[in-house]
Design a protein around this motif. Structure first.
Motif: not given
Length: 193
Positions: A1-25
């Protein structure tokens, strides 16, 4: 059974990933350059469509702009072969890459910590010598070939100038110009006179 805490730990945080446009900036380059950098392993590519790992983009930004080995050689006052050896030894950064092999801040840090080998501090190429003398490159080549401008020549036939020789040439040229302005040319005594 997965809880909110275990899902967050297994998946990388969304704010760590940026678009190509943002990376280019962040990097100050075009989006296509960001894609090439990711393809070459300089930036971590996410599982989503063209998503880039923000921390790896920021690390790359902190390294400074990518530069060619020849430009690094000019900054370090070393030949391209010597720059390749330093790079292969891991002294100029961790990424070995044909297109962006070295980065400006790392080269500048290395140049500050490791002055050029003695006797080579002031070696200038034809382009730099021409700019310093206010002459065209072809004129500098002609003066070097004729022996009127002291220089060294490497195994590839390239001319290398010492700053003190260029300064001496400028002084001599200025002295000749001042004599011409007076209507008098300097003369030298013939041997045995």
């Amino acid at each position: 059974m997965t809880t909110k805490d275990t899902v967050g730990a297994a998946c990388p945080r969304d704010d760590e990933w940026i678009s190509a446009e943002k990376a280019a900036d962040v990097l100050g380059v075009s989006e296509s350059t960001v894609h090439r950098m990711a393809h070459r392993g300089l930036i971590e590519l996410g599982s989503g469509y063209r998503r880039y790992h923000r921390p790896s983009v920021e690390v790359l930004r902190d390294r400074g702009e990518p530069m060619s080995l020849s430009e690094a050689g000019r900054i370090l006052h070393r030949s391209i072969a010597e720059v390749r050896q330093l790079h292969a030894a891991g002294k100029l950064g961790p990424f070995a890459n044909a297109t962006f092999p070295v980065f400006r801040r790392e080269i500048e840090r290395y140049a500050d910590a490791h002055p050029p080998p003695s006797g080579r501090e002031c070696r200038l190429n034809v382009t730099t010598a021409a700019e310093m003398l206010g002459l065209s490159k072809s004129t500098v080549h002609r003066l070097a070939r004729s022996g009127r401008l002291p220089c060294d020549r490497d195994s590839r036939g390239q001319y290398w100038f010492r700053r003190e020789h260029l300064t001496m040439y400028v002084r001599t040229r200025d002295a000749e110009d001042s004599f011409e302005g007076l209507g008098v040319l300097p003369t030298t005594l013939a041997p045995g006179s």
